[in-house]
Write a protein that holds these residues in place. Structure first.
Motif, PDB file in Angstrom:
ATOM      1  N   LYS A  60       0.778  -1.217  -0.360  1.00  0.00           N
ATOM      2  CA  LYS A  60       0.298  -0.033   0.064  1.00  0.00           C
ATOM      3  C   LYS A  60       0.849   1.384  -0.020  1.00  0.00           C
ATOM      4  O   LYS A  60       0.379   2.617  -0.862  1.00  0.00           O
ATOM      5  CB  LYS A  60      -0.626  -0.349   1.355  1.00  0.00           C
ATOM      6  CG  LYS A  60      -1.692   0.778   1.337  1.00  0.00           C
ATOM      7  CD  LYS A  60      -2.697   0.553   2.763  1.00  0.00           C
ATOM      8  CE  LYS A  60      -3.935   2.455   2.932  1.00  0.00           C
ATOM      9  NZ  LYS A  60      -4.624   2.151   3.892  1.00  0.00           N
ATOM     10  N   VAL A  61       1.691   1.083   1.043  1.00  0.00           N
ATOM     11  CA  VAL A  61       3.089   2.374   0.789  1.00  0.00           C
ATOM     12  C   VAL A  61       3.963   2.591  -0.119  1.00  0.00           C
ATOM     13  O   VAL A  61       4.791   3.224  -0.370  1.00  0.00           O
ATOM     14  CB  VAL A  61       3.430   2.781   2.047  1.00  0.00           C
ATOM     15  CG1 VAL A  61       1.996   2.669   3.292  1.00  0.00           C
ATOM     16  CG2 VAL A  61       3.963   1.400   2.489  1.00  0.00           C
ATOM     17  N   ASP A  62       4.268   1.346  -1.009  1.00  0.00           N
ATOM     18  CA  ASP A  62       4.759   1.588  -1.632  1.00  0.00           C
ATOM     19  C   ASP A  62       6.639   1.033  -1.591  1.00  0.00           C
ATOM     20  O   ASP A  62       6.526   1.873  -2.391  1.00  0.00           O
ATOM     21  CB  ASP A  62       4.776   2.654  -3.068  1.00  0.00           C
ATOM     22  CG  ASP A  62       4.993   2.315  -4.179  1.00  0.00           C
ATOM     23  OD1 ASP A  62       5.396   1.336  -4.869  1.00  0.00           O
ATOM     24  OD2 ASP A  62       5.910   3.269  -4.930  1.00  0.00           O
ATOM     25  N   ARG A  63       6.245  -0.058  -0.937  1.00  0.00           N
ATOM     26  CA  ARG A  63       7.428   0.047  -0.084  1.00  0.00           C
ATOM     27  C   ARG A  63       8.365  -1.962  -0.550  1.00  0.00           C
ATOM     28  O   ARG A  63       8.434  -2.642   0.281  1.00  0.00           O
ATOM     29  CB  ARG A  63       7.609   0.200   1.527  1.00  0.00           C
ATOM     30  CG  ARG A  63       7.939   1.822   1.352  1.00  0.00           C
ATOM     31  CD  ARG A  63       8.830   2.244   0.806  1.00  0.00           C
ATOM     32  NE  ARG A  63      10.441   1.544   0.881  1.00  0.00           N
ATOM     33  CZ  ARG A  63      11.095   2.282   2.368  1.00  0.00           C
ATOM     34  NH1 ARG A  63      11.252   2.665   3.093  1.00  0.00           N
ATOM     35  NH2 ARG A  63      12.657   1.239   2.260  1.00  0.00           N
ATOM     36  N   ARG A  64       7.565  -2.236  -1.739  1.00  0.00           N
ATOM     37  CA  ARG A  64       8.213  -3.620  -1.786  1.00  0.00           C
ATOM     38  C   ARG A  64       9.166  -3.931  -2.197  1.00  0.00           C
ATOM     39  O   ARG A  64       9.545  -5.610  -1.991  1.00  0.00           O
ATOM     40  CB  ARG A  64       7.733  -3.924  -3.647  1.00  0.00           C
ATOM     41  CG  ARG A  64       5.836  -3.654  -3.957  1.00  0.00           C
ATOM     42  CD  ARG A  64       5.575  -3.942  -5.185  1.00  0.00           C
ATOM     43  NE  ARG A  64       4.256  -3.721  -5.536  1.00  0.00           N
ATOM     44  CZ  ARG A  64       3.518  -3.995  -5.787  1.00  0.00           C
ATOM     45  NH1 ARG A  64       3.511  -5.785  -5.135  1.00  0.00           N
ATOM     46  NH2 ARG A  64       1.793  -3.808  -5.659  1.00  0.00           N
ATOM     47  N   ASP A  65      10.109  -2.997  -2.108  1.00  0.00           N
ATOM     48  CA  ASP A  65      11.698  -3.160  -2.361  1.00  0.00           C
ATOM     49  C   ASP A  65      11.881  -3.765  -0.130  1.00  0.00           C
ATOM     50  O   ASP A  65      12.734  -4.119  -0.368  1.00  0.00           O
ATOM     51  CB  ASP A  65      12.358  -1.927  -2.120  1.00  0.00           C
ATOM     52  CG  ASP A  65      12.134  -0.881  -0.930  1.00  0.00           C
ATOM     53  OD1 ASP A  65      11.163  -0.263  -1.341  1.00  0.00           O
ATOM     54  OD2 ASP A  65      12.913  -0.497  -0.285  1.00  0.00           O
ATOM     55  N   VAL A  66      10.969  -3.828   0.438  1.00  0.00           N
ATOM     56  CA  VAL A  66      11.423  -3.868   1.617  1.00  0.00           C
ATOM     57  C   VAL A  66      10.758  -5.620   2.185  1.00  0.00           C
ATOM     58  O   VAL A  66      11.447  -6.335   3.370  1.00  0.00           O
ATOM     59  CB  VAL A  66      10.540  -3.141   2.843  1.00  0.00           C
ATOM     60  CG1 VAL A  66      10.632  -3.602   4.224  1.00  0.00           C
ATOM     61  CG2 VAL A  66      11.285  -1.381   2.755  1.00  0.00           C
ATOM     62  N   LEU A  67      10.180  -5.930   1.494  1.00  0.00           N
ATOM     63  CA  LEU A  67       9.328  -7.349   1.447  1.00  0.00           C
ATOM     64  C   LEU A  67      10.115  -9.074   1.290  1.00  0.00           C
ATOM     65  O   LEU A  67       9.748  -9.768   2.500  1.00  0.00           O
ATOM     66  CB  LEU A  67       8.711  -7.445   0.122  1.00  0.00           C
ATOM     67  CG  LEU A  67       6.931  -7.435  -0.176  1.00  0.00           C
ATOM     68  CD1 LEU A  67       6.340  -7.490  -0.986  1.00  0.00           C
ATOM     69  CD2 LEU A  67       6.211  -7.117   0.975  1.00  0.00           C
ATOM     70  N   PRO A  68      11.446  -8.814   0.756  1.00  0.00           N
ATOM     71  CA  PRO A  68      12.508  -9.569   1.394  1.00  0.00           C
ATOM     72  C   PRO A  68      12.552  -9.411   2.590  1.00  0.00           C
ATOM     73  O   PRO A  68      12.342 -10.371   3.411  1.00  0.00           O
ATOM     74  CB  PRO A  68      13.079  -9.466   0.421  1.00  0.00           C
ATOM     75  CG  PRO A  68      12.842  -8.746  -0.876  1.00  0.00           C
ATOM     76  CD  PRO A  68      11.993  -8.045  -0.388  1.00  0.00           C
ATOM     77  N   ARG A  69      13.242  -8.602   2.874  1.00  0.00           N
ATOM     78  CA  ARG A  69      13.094  -8.415   4.022  1.00  0.00           C
ATOM     79  C   ARG A  69      11.830  -9.059   5.612  1.00  0.00           C
ATOM     80  O   ARG A  69      13.087  -9.574   6.007  1.00  0.00           O
ATOM     81  CB  ARG A  69      13.455  -6.866   4.885  1.00  0.00           C
ATOM     82  CG  ARG A  69      14.720  -6.080   3.969  1.00  0.00           C
ATOM     83  CD  ARG A  69      15.024  -4.912   4.874  1.00  0.00           C
ATOM     84  NE  ARG A  69      15.709  -3.902   3.097  1.00  0.00           N
ATOM     85  CZ  ARG A  69      16.394  -2.609   3.151  1.00  0.00           C
ATOM     86  NH1 ARG A  69      15.658  -1.838   4.081  1.00  0.00           N
ATOM     87  NH2 ARG A  69      16.331  -1.921   2.680  1.00  0.00           N
ATOM     88  N   LEU A  70      10.893  -8.794   4.993  1.00  0.00           N
ATOM     89  CA  LEU A  70      10.527  -9.064   6.024  1.00  0.00           C
ATOM     90  C   LEU A  70       9.916 -10.743   5.958  1.00  0.00           C
ATOM     91  O   LEU A  70      10.438 -10.729   7.069  1.00  0.00           O
ATOM     92  CB  LEU A  70       8.560  -8.513   5.933  1.00  0.00           C
ATOM     93  CG  LEU A  70       7.533  -9.124   6.231  1.00  0.00           C
ATOM     94  CD1 LEU A  70       7.715  -8.568   7.664  1.00  0.00           C
ATOM     95  CD2 LEU A  70       5.852  -8.439   5.541  1.00  0.00           C
ATOM     96  N   TRP A  71      10.029 -10.779   4.574  1.00  0.00           N
ATOM     97  CA  TRP A  71      10.141 -12.264   4.918  1.00  0.00           C
ATOM     98  C   TRP A  71      11.120 -13.459   4.820  1.00  0.00           C
ATOM     99  O   TRP A  71      11.439 -14.211   5.233  1.00  0.00           O
ATOM    100  CB  TRP A  71       9.789 -12.629   3.346  1.00  0.00           C
ATOM    101  CG  TRP A  71       8.973 -12.503   2.568  1.00  0.00           C
ATOM    102  CD1 TRP A  71       8.513 -11.837   1.340  1.00  0.00           C
ATOM    103  CD2 TRP A  71       7.136 -12.828   3.031  1.00  0.00           C
ATOM    104  NE1 TRP A  71       7.126 -11.844   1.502  1.00  0.00           N
ATOM    105  CE2 TRP A  71       6.355 -12.413   1.940  1.00  0.00           C
ATOM    106  CE3 TRP A  71       7.085 -14.151   3.600  1.00  0.00           C
ATOM    107  CZ2 TRP A  71       4.892 -13.148   2.008  1.00  0.00           C
ATOM    108  CZ3 TRP A  71       5.589 -14.348   3.893  1.00  0.00           C
ATOM    109  CH2 TRP A  71       4.901 -13.812   2.688  1.00  0.00           C
ATOM    110  N   ALA A  72      12.780 -12.655   5.646  1.00  0.00           N
ATOM    111  CA  ALA A  72      13.411 -13.620   6.028  1.00  0.00           C
ATOM    112  C   ALA A  72      13.149 -12.999   7.518  1.00  0.00           C
ATOM    113  O   ALA A  72      13.797 -14.160   8.318  1.00  0.00           O
ATOM    114  CB  ALA A  72      14.907 -12.329   5.702  1.00  0.00           C
ATOM    115  N   GLY A  73      12.531 -12.688   7.218  1.00  0.00           N
ATOM    116  CA  GLY A  73      12.866 -12.138   9.365  1.00  0.00           C
ATOM    117  C   GLY A  73      11.132 -13.171   9.745  1.00  0.00           C
ATOM    118  O   GLY A  73      11.914 -14.448  10.458  1.00  0.00           O
ATOM    119  N   VAL A  74      10.459 -13.873   8.492  1.00  0.00           N
ATOM    120  CA  VAL A  74       9.394 -14.901   9.138  1.00  0.00           C
ATOM    121  C   VAL A  74       9.889 -15.990   8.929  1.00  0.00           C
ATOM    122  O   VAL A  74       9.722 -16.845   9.855  1.00  0.00           O
ATOM    123  CB  VAL A  74       8.099 -14.646   8.334  1.00  0.00           C
ATOM    124  CG1 VAL A  74       7.396 -15.818   8.086  1.00  0.00           C
ATOM    125  CG2 VAL A  74       7.397 -13.369   8.036  1.00  0.00           C
TER     126      VAL A  74
END
Length: 301
Positions: free
Chosen positions: A28-42
């Motif tokens: 929503k906030v157009d920060r798809r570049d951060v998704l890999p970091r989130l998935w790394a945490g998961v």
């Protein structure tokens, strides 16, 4: 198996909802570049949970019988405390969960890459550790075997499938009702785990009264019969409980069930202003489990 399926389903859905909200907000906030970091945490949270489960399963080998009983009984009591806290936490904070997660993600984005990874670990790891501990406790109380673990795994996979369908807008789930019903069931399961933990501590000599049986229905409900196995798997039923086990079971239900009923009812909503009865805020609907809107409302279609 059914009790562990329920545990996996509820804890898995909570974790999946958290991940869904975080992913939707980043999109929503157009920060798809951060998704890999989130998935790394998961991913790190999943590995941590599996490691914790392995430690619980294999860590007690080589200890004396008394030490194993003390550890088993103590961890069963801890598992009951965690699950009790979890069902009450969801009853109290589900309405504001989306807003709290988005605020945490805003702070993590400002803090850099590692902050987002940590958020993923903390958000999902809590559910994973609770699941590992409670599944371990129920496996111990039912005598082990593969069925309880398989039940938990199927529950988690079902939860992931439900969240995917919610995210895509295919299904709508009344989350308030879901968490209320599963909360009641988990309270009953937790009461059985508590009684089992008390029995373990009695076997170890930490608590007295193991030989003072409240009743013996092993002739009517043989533990090896299908109905005995079913009752043991569902509510940790034992045919020969001590008086202290029965007292702990009754006391837990007498205290927790009324409190949970009051928590799930919650405060009544104020009436809507005239002309706004049909207006629904997508983000508010996604936060409120009493609605049936997808939890990821607000994400681009």
């Amino acid at each position: 198996m059914l009790a562990n399926y329920l545990i996996g389903l509820r804890e898995g859905l909570e974790a999946a909802l958290v991940v869904g909200i975080l992913v939707a907000y980043l999109v929503k906030v157009d920060r798809r570049d951060v998704l890999p970091r989130l998935w790394a945490g998961v991913a790190a949270a999943v590995v941590l949970s599996l490691g914790f489960g392995a430690l619980l399963t294999f860590g007690a080998y080589g200890l004396t019988f008394q030490a194993q009983e003390i550890i088993g009984g103590g961890l069963s009591v801890v598992a009951v405390a965690f699950v009790t806290w979890m069902v009450f936490w969801m009853a109290r904070t589900a309405r504001s969960m989306r807003g709290e997660l988005e605020s945490s993600l805003d702070r993590a984005l400002a803090g850099g890459a590692w902050a987002v990874v940590v958020l993923g670990v903390v958000s999902v790891g809590r559910e994973g550790l609770e699941t590992a501990l409670f599944v371990w406790a129920t496996v111990q109380s039912t005598g082990g075997g593969d069925a309880p673990v398989l039940g938990a795994l199927l529950g988690i996979l079902t939860a992931v499938a439900i969240e995917v369908l919610i995210f895509r807008g295919v299904v709508r789930v009344d989350l308030r009702r879901f968490f209320a019903v599963t909360g009641y069931l988990l309270v009953v399961v937790a009461a059985g785990v508590l009684a089992y933990g008390v029995g373990d501590l009695q076997e170890a000599g930490v608590l007295p009264g193991r030989t003072a049986l409240a009743f013996d229905v092993s002739a009517a409900v043989p533990p090896t019969s299908w109905w005995g196995t079913l009752l043991q798997g569902l509510v940790n039923f034992t045919a020969t409980p001590s008086w202290l086990q029965v007292a702990a079971w009754l006391a837990y239900l007498a205290v927790v069930l009324p409190l949970f009923t009051a928590a799930t009812r919650g405060p009544r909503r104020a009436p809507r202003a005239s002309g706004t009865a049909d207006a629904v805020d997508p983000d508010a609907a996604a936060t409120d489990p009493s609605t049936t809107a997808p939890t990821t409302a607000g994400a681009p279609r």
